[in-house]
Design a protein around this motif. Structure first.
Motif, PDB file in Angstrom:
ATOM      1  N   ILE A 264       0.858  -1.185   0.000  1.00 29.02           N
ATOM      2  CA  ILE A 264       0.000   0.000   0.000  1.00 29.02           C
ATOM      3  C   ILE A 264       0.894   1.235   0.000  1.00 29.02           C
ATOM      4  CG2 ILE A 264      -1.926   1.176   1.119  1.00 29.02           C
ATOM      5  CD1 ILE A 264      -2.572  -1.679   0.323  1.00 29.02           C
ATOM      6  N   ASP A 265       0.643   2.164  -0.916  1.00 26.82           N
ATOM      7  CA  ASP A 265       1.473   3.362  -1.023  1.00 26.82           C
ATOM      8  C   ASP A 265       1.312   4.246   0.213  1.00 26.82           C
ATOM      9  OD1 ASP A 265       1.640   6.456  -2.170  1.00 26.82           O
ATOM     10  OD2 ASP A 265       3.126   5.102  -3.045  1.00 26.82           O
ATOM     11  N   ASP A 293       4.669   1.175   0.913  1.00 26.75           N
ATOM     12  CA  ASP A 293       5.506   1.435  -0.263  1.00 26.75           C
ATOM     13  C   ASP A 293       5.687   2.939  -0.466  1.00 26.75           C
ATOM     14  OD1 ASP A 293       6.962   0.955  -2.540  1.00 26.75           O
ATOM     15  OD2 ASP A 293       5.225   0.651  -3.833  1.00 26.75           O
ATOM     16  N   GLY A 294       6.780   3.310  -1.158  1.00 24.58           N
ATOM     17  CA  GLY A 294       6.954   4.678  -1.627  1.00 24.58           C
ATOM     18  C   GLY A 294       7.471   5.674  -0.610  1.00 24.58           C
ATOM     19  N   LEU A 295       8.105   5.225   0.467  1.00 22.68           N
ATOM     20  CA  LEU A 295       8.637   6.145   1.474  1.00 22.68           C
ATOM     21  C   LEU A 295       9.978   6.718   1.036  1.00 22.68           C
ATOM     22  CD1 LEU A 295       7.913   3.970   4.607  1.00 22.68           C
ATOM     23  CD2 LEU A 295       6.888   6.205   4.197  1.00 22.68           C
ATOM     24  N   SER A 296      10.205   7.976   1.330  1.00 23.59           N
ATOM     25  CA  SER A 296      11.538   8.550   1.193  1.00 23.59           C
ATOM     26  C   SER A 296      12.157   8.620   2.581  1.00 23.59           C
ATOM     27  CB  SER A 296      11.479   9.956   0.586  1.00 23.59           C
ATOM     28  OG  SER A 296      10.837  10.858   1.468  1.00 23.59           O
ATOM     29  N   LYS A 315      12.797   4.548  -0.568  1.00 27.16           N
ATOM     30  CA  LYS A 315      13.438   4.831  -1.854  1.00 27.16           C
ATOM     31  C   LYS A 315      14.835   5.396  -1.644  1.00 27.16           C
ATOM     32  CE  LYS A 315      10.070   7.582  -2.844  1.00 27.16           C
ATOM     33  NZ  LYS A 315       9.203   8.581  -3.512  1.00 27.16           N
ATOM     34  N   TRP A 316      15.812   4.788  -2.322  1.00 28.05           N
ATOM     35  CA  TRP A 316      17.145   5.374  -2.316  1.00 28.05           C
ATOM     36  C   TRP A 316      17.173   6.590  -3.228  1.00 28.05           C
ATOM     37  CZ3 TRP A 316      21.664   6.120  -0.217  1.00 28.05           C
ATOM     38  CH2 TRP A 316      22.680   6.694  -0.979  1.00 28.05           C
ATOM     39  N   SER A 317      17.866   7.628  -2.800  1.00 26.64           N
ATOM     40  CA  SER A 317      18.111   8.823  -3.612  1.00 26.64           C
ATOM     41  C   SER A 317      19.517   9.305  -3.327  1.00 26.64           C
ATOM     42  CB  SER A 317      17.098   9.922  -3.280  1.00 26.64           C
ATOM     43  OG  SER A 317      17.496  11.158  -3.837  1.00 26.64           O
ATOM     44  N   VAL A 344      12.958  -2.558   3.119  1.00 27.06           N
ATOM     45  CA  VAL A 344      13.433  -2.835   1.759  1.00 27.06           C
ATOM     46  C   VAL A 344      13.924  -1.511   1.177  1.00 27.06           C
ATOM     47  CG1 VAL A 344      12.837  -3.648  -0.559  1.00 27.06           C
ATOM     48  CG2 VAL A 344      11.720  -4.662   1.440  1.00 27.06           C
ATOM     49  N   LEU A 345      15.181  -1.461   0.753  1.00 26.70           N
ATOM     50  CA  LEU A 345      15.701  -0.262   0.089  1.00 26.70           C
ATOM     51  C   LEU A 345      15.483  -0.428  -1.412  1.00 26.70           C
ATOM     52  CD1 LEU A 345      17.163   2.425   0.708  1.00 26.70           C
ATOM     53  CD2 LEU A 345      19.290   1.283   0.052  1.00 26.70           C
ATOM     54  N   THR A 346      14.661   0.439  -2.001  1.00 25.57           N
ATOM     55  CA  THR A 346      14.321   0.340  -3.420  1.00 25.57           C
ATOM     56  C   THR A 346      15.143   1.329  -4.249  1.00 25.57           C
ATOM     57  OG1 THR A 346      12.508   1.975  -3.333  1.00 25.57           O
ATOM     58  CG2 THR A 346      11.981  -0.301  -2.762  1.00 25.57           C
TER      59      THR A 346
END
Length: 410
Positions: A264-265, A293-296, A315-317, A344-346
């Motif tokens: 779930i986002d 899902d979709g966390l920074s 999310k990796w940035s 999980v690092l995406t």
């Protein structure tokens, strides 16, 4: 909303491994006055993807200038020439070409990645500099109806993708679970390439709900053919609460009981925080672990990870490496409180992303570089035994974004 930067990143990655790859620049911007230009772009993309895309190094990019650039690997010159000739006929008919930015009277230019990409990069940068375009307008009811017709009446299996989440900790890395998702960008390109599919939040939510239902039906028919130990599906919270999801779960093989995760986002969690109790009860009743899902990383300063979640995807940035130390420490503390073994690092597309995962004790990764290393049989943790405790080193450049195999490849 163009693909300018994505193309330049892809070219930078290709220059590291150029053999057998070609980049083709098609001057589709010359046909922008055609009222059917958007429809022809969608047909052109489909033509290219069906005939030339056979690896993760393939890709099609639409520049802000209106030109199309696509990348193919291990494809013969004869096939490329045939596809380009069909693109010429589609966009220009019998009109004679004029001089392009390479000084040739042609509608397209084919580059061998091992020799002359410098000319392409120079040309693309010049086109982007002189031909910026406005953001795409949000979809309206006309575009909404077109998208829903495609979802309901067309074979959208080519728009359904999967990407593994890897457990990289330990001596032998492996796939922890396989994520299934439907590509909204592919849907936009097919139905309304000139519009922003997410620009109207209410219509976007209804589109995603329709897509979730179709995705469940597709996966439900074919999930038994896969031999992975666990799977996840990217869904709306309302889709998880629906009767259709219960029907989907009733149809999955018994061996997958408790092995189907619902992703779930984070935006969905925030907008429908009042439904959190209902979501957790439903997930518990159906034995479906939840994943946010979709966390920074910066989200963790204000977003409290739900304790009931099995996983949280961050999310990796590259911007993580420049965060103020105080903000970084707040985020790291939130990860440690939640449990790094549940993170999980995406978007792991660079060495620095893997360094960060190793430094934080995050055992799960997802992304292009992780895919590439796993398929090549490379040990993820090799050379990372002395990783730093907080901040990853600055080493490599960003890599090409991940492109994964379809659930039902042609």
């Amino acid at each position: 909303m163009s693909d300018d930067q994505d193309l330049l990143k892809a070219i930078a990655q290709i220059r590291r491994s150029p053999y057998g790859k070609r980049v083709i620049h098609v001057f589709t911007s010359w046909a922008k006055g055609d009222p059917k230009h958007g429809e022809k772009l969608a047909k052109g993309r489909d033509l290219v993807s069906r005939n030339l895309f056979n690896s993760v190094d393939s890709g099609c990019f639409l520049l802000s200038s209106g030109d199309m650039v696509f990348i193919c690997s291990q494809v013969s010159a004869a096939v490329i020439q045939t596809v380009c000739s069909r693109l010429e006929a589609l966009f220009f008919g019998d009109k004679p070409p004029r001089a392009n930015s390479y000084g040739e009277n042609k509608y397209f230019k084919v580059f061998d990645a091992g020799r002359d990409l410098a000319k392409l990069i120079t040309s693309v940068k010049a086109l982007v500099a002189v031909a910026p375009t406005a953001a795409r307008p949000a979809i309206g009811m006309k575009e909404f109806d077109s998208i829903v017709r495609i979802i309901r009446d067309s074979d959208i299996r080519a728009m359904v993708f999967n990407q593994p989440v890897y457990r990289w900790a330990g001596k032998k890395p492996g796939i922890e679970y396989l994520e299934f998702f439907a590509s909204l960008d592919q849907m936009r390109k097919a139905a309304c390439p000139e519009h922003d599919i997410a620009g109207n939040p209410a219509l976007f939510h209804m589109i995603k709900a329709e897509l979730d239902l179709r995705l469940m039906r597709i996966i439900g028919r074919e999930i038994g053919e896969y031999r992975h130990k666990a799977f996840s599906i990217n869904l709306l919270g309302t889709s998880l609460l629906s009767k259709e999801f219960e029907t989907f779960m009733d149809g999955v093989p018994a061996r997958l009981s408790g092995k189907i995760l619902a992703e779930i986002d984070r935006g969905d969690f925030l907008q429908h925080s009042g439904d959190l109790d209902a979501l957790t009860r439903r997930a518990s009743d159906l034995n479906v672990p939840l994943c946010v899902d979709g966390l920074s990383l910066s989200d963790l300063q204000v977003f409290r990870l739900p304790a009931v979640a099995e996983f949280a995807k961050i999310k990796w940035s590259e911007q993580i490496t420049t965060m103020p130390r105080r903000d970084l420490e707040v985020a790291i503390r939130a990860i440690k409180e939640f449990g790094p073994d549940k993170v999980v690092l995406t978007r792991c597309d660079s060495e620095r992303s893997l360094d960060f995962a190793h430094a934080m004790g995050i055992p799960f990764v997802q992304g292009y570089l992780a895919d590439k290393m796993f398929r090549a049989g490379v040990n993820f943790t090799e050379g990372r035994n002395e990783a730093p405790a907080v901040s990853p080193p600055r080493r490599s450049a960003p890599a090409i974004p991940a492109q994964t195999a379809s659930l039902c490849p042609a």
